[in-house]
Design an enzyme around this catalytic site. Structure first.
Site, mmCIF file in Angstrom:
data_model
loop_
_atom_site.group_PDB
_atom_site.id
_atom_site.type_symbol
_atom_site.label_atom_id
_atom_site.label_comp_id
_atom_site.label_asym_id
_atom_site.label_seq_id
_atom_site.Cartn_x
_atom_site.Cartn_y
_atom_site.Cartn_z
ATOM 1 N N GLY A 11 -39.246 -62.705 31.471
ATOM 2 C CA GLY A 11 -38.648 -61.461 31.970
ATOM 3 C C GLY A 11 -37.232 -61.279 31.450
ATOM 4 O O GLY A 11 -36.500 -62.246 31.280
ATOM 5 N N ASP A 134 -34.170 -65.765 38.611
ATOM 6 C CA ASP A 134 -34.688 -66.585 39.728
ATOM 7 C C ASP A 134 -33.918 -67.892 39.924
ATOM 8 O O ASP A 134 -34.022 -68.506 40.977
ATOM 9 C CB ASP A 134 -36.161 -66.941 39.489
ATOM 10 C CG ASP A 134 -37.038 -65.724 39.277
ATOM 11 O OD1 ASP A 134 -36.679 -64.647 39.781
ATOM 12 O OD2 ASP A 134 -38.079 -65.850 38.598
ATOM 13 N N GLY A 177 -37.645 -63.542 42.934
ATOM 14 C CA GLY A 177 -37.331 -64.972 42.951
ATOM 15 C C GLY A 177 -38.543 -65.882 42.827
ATOM 16 O O GLY A 177 -38.397 -67.110 42.845
ATOM 17 N N ARG A 178 -39.737 -65.295 42.810
ATOM 18 C CA ARG A 178 -40.989 -66.083 42.764
ATOM 19 C C ARG A 178 -41.020 -67.117 43.892
ATOM 20 O O ARG A 178 -40.814 -66.753 45.037
ATOM 21 C CB ARG A 178 -41.157 -66.737 41.387
ATOM 22 C CG ARG A 178 -41.261 -65.713 40.266
ATOM 23 C CD ARG A 178 -41.854 -66.291 39.054
ATOM 24 N NE ARG A 178 -41.006 -67.346 38.490
ATOM 25 C CZ ARG A 178 -41.246 -67.944 37.337
ATOM 26 N NH1 ARG A 178 -42.295 -67.598 36.620
ATOM 27 N NH2 ARG A 178 -40.440 -68.875 36.881
ATOM 28 N N GLU A 229 -39.568 -62.403 47.901
ATOM 29 C CA GLU A 229 -40.952 -61.971 47.648
ATOM 30 C C GLU A 229 -41.970 -63.093 47.853
ATOM 31 O O GLU A 229 -43.139 -62.847 48.108
ATOM 32 C CB GLU A 229 -41.083 -61.423 46.218
ATOM 33 C CG GLU A 229 -40.787 -62.462 45.135
ATOM 34 C CD GLU A 229 -40.901 -61.934 43.718
ATOM 35 O OE1 GLU A 229 -41.162 -60.732 43.521
ATOM 36 O OE2 GLU A 229 -40.721 -62.742 42.782
HETATM 37 O O1 F6P Z 1 -39.117 -64.280 36.775
HETATM 38 C C1 F6P Z 1 -38.422 -63.095 36.901
HETATM 39 C C2 F6P Z 1 -39.169 -62.127 37.774
HETATM 40 O O2 F6P Z 1 -38.366 -60.958 37.890
HETATM 41 C C3 F6P Z 1 -39.580 -62.649 39.141
HETATM 42 O O3 F6P Z 1 -38.524 -62.709 40.057
HETATM 43 C C4 F6P Z 1 -40.680 -61.676 39.505
HETATM 44 O O4 F6P Z 1 -41.587 -62.253 40.412
HETATM 45 C C5 F6P Z 1 -41.335 -61.422 38.171
HETATM 46 O O5 F6P Z 1 -40.390 -61.730 37.171
HETATM 47 C C6 F6P Z 1 -41.814 -59.991 37.992
HETATM 48 O O6 F6P Z 1 -42.464 -59.883 36.772
HETATM 49 P P1 F6P Z 1 -42.887 -58.488 36.091
HETATM 50 O O7 F6P Z 1 -41.676 -57.971 35.367
HETATM 51 O O8 F6P Z 1 -43.969 -58.876 35.164
HETATM 52 O O9 F6P Z 1 -43.312 -57.567 37.183
#
Ligand code: F6P
Length: 354
Positions: A11, A134, A177-178, A229
């Protein structure tokens, strides 16, 4: 003359361009290196024709403050696993050899650096630079992008306070933040919220409700809650997921669940805000610009000394490095039970849901 490939994976986040700029400027100016930008993570090396751009000093002018990444990125899991994983790894290695590169600088998070380890095993020399909002990459105290994200979360909590106070409401902010709660904890404490829910501490409904009721007794008819989340109620195993328009499952939705339950149990009007990708966008703050610049410089210093297969890290106030082999593949850093900020939060009377 050393020829270096550079790419960004996973990301996007604030500070990627600052790291690219630092590496290219220092490498060209002080070590006569030559740079090739690999587009869209490792995809640029796998595609035929390959997708790369030359990176000269003029290409990295005026990007210190820019969000996103001038090289593009990709975050759909590990491209070196699955049915065609070996083939993609081979294409990447062939691409690397064809460009006559001496090493790759990979700016990425845990997923991307896991792939870097596979590239190292395939014989590609790599220097890793850690980034992710994160802050969950093992080995380093902090990652590029985290600080700018925390700024935004803290400011958002502060903004929600106006409506919370004016309307006597519970205002809930769901953040990214996963499986790690760094964004929620740091942003929530800095924003002055009353409840912080993180994946590392399964939360009890009763503890949140008593906190809100206690505040009401003190005449504070509003509450501010930050929920990560990946947070889960105690006794429940599953996190909340949502389906993206392209059919992928991503974390999200716990804020709404918390909102509905608290409105019912407390009778207070409740609203939920999902901060989403605003957390990944925009300019890096000065702290991230400095971190990214120092890490980019350190990566070049390692290459100039002939060192490979190292991850640049920050430990305390020092930028240093560790071998890739010291980082366990695909593991994510979580907030430990003796984290000082966790203790400070409780000292401040913030409810952590326990
Ligand atoms: O790892 C960065 C992050 O923004 C996480 O916090 C989030 O869960 C995920 O990427 C979201 O991913 P995407 O951009 O694929 O929706």
């Amino acid at each position: 003359m050393m020829k270096i490939g550079i790419c960004t994976g996973g990301g996007d986040c604030p500070g990627l361009n600052a790291a690219i700029r630092a590496a290219v400027k220092h490498g060209i100016r002080n070590h006569q290196m030559e740079f090739t930008g690999i587009l869209d993570s490792f995809n640029g090396l796998q595609d035929r024709p390959m997708r790369t751009i030359p990176l000269k000093n003029t290409d990295v002018m005026d990007i210190l403050h820019r969000g996103g990444t001038i090289l593009g990125t990709f975050n759909r899991g590990c491209c070196f696993s699955g049915a065609d994983g070996d083939h993609k790894l081979q294409l990447t290695k062939e691409g690397f050899d064809e460009l006559k590169l001496d090493a790759l600088i990979v700016i990425g998070g845990e997923g991307t650096q896991g792939m870097s380890s596979q590239l190292i095993q395939a014989g590609i020399p790599v220097i890793g630079i850690p980034k992710t909002i994160d802050n969950d990459l093992p080995g380093t105290d902090t990652t590029i992008g985290f600080s700018s994200c925390v700024d935004l979360v803290a400011d958002s909590v502060h903004r929600l306070r106006s409506t919370a106070e004016s309307h006597d409401r519970i205002m809930i902010l769901e953040v990214m933040g996963r499986d790690s709660g760094y964004i929620a904890l740091h942003g929530g404490v800095a924003g002055g919220c009353n409840v912080v829910l993180i994946p590392e501490i399964p939360f009890s409904w009763d503890s949140i409700i008593s906190k809100i009721n206690f505040r009401k007794k003190l005449g504070r008819n509003f509450s501010l809650i930050v929920v990560s989340e990946g947070a889960v109620p105690a006794g429940e195993q599953t996190q909340q997921f949502q389906t993206t328009p392209d059919g992928r499952q991503v974390l999200g939705g716990i804020g709404q669940i918390v909102g509905i339950r608290l409105q019912k149990e407390t009778g207070m009007e409740t609203r939920v805000t999902v901060l989403g990708h605003l957390q990944r966008g925009g300019q890096p703050n000065p702290q991230d610009r400095l971190l990214a610049s120092q890490m980019g410089i350190h990566a070049i210093d390692l290459l100039a000394q002939g060192l490979h297969n190292q991850m640049v890290i920050k430990k305390g106030d020092r930028i240093t490095h560790i071998p890739f082999s010291d980082i366990s593949a695909n593991s994510r850093r979580k907030i430990s039970s003796d984290d000082q900020l966790l203790k400070a939060a409780e000292g401040l009377g913030i409810c952590l849901g326990r």
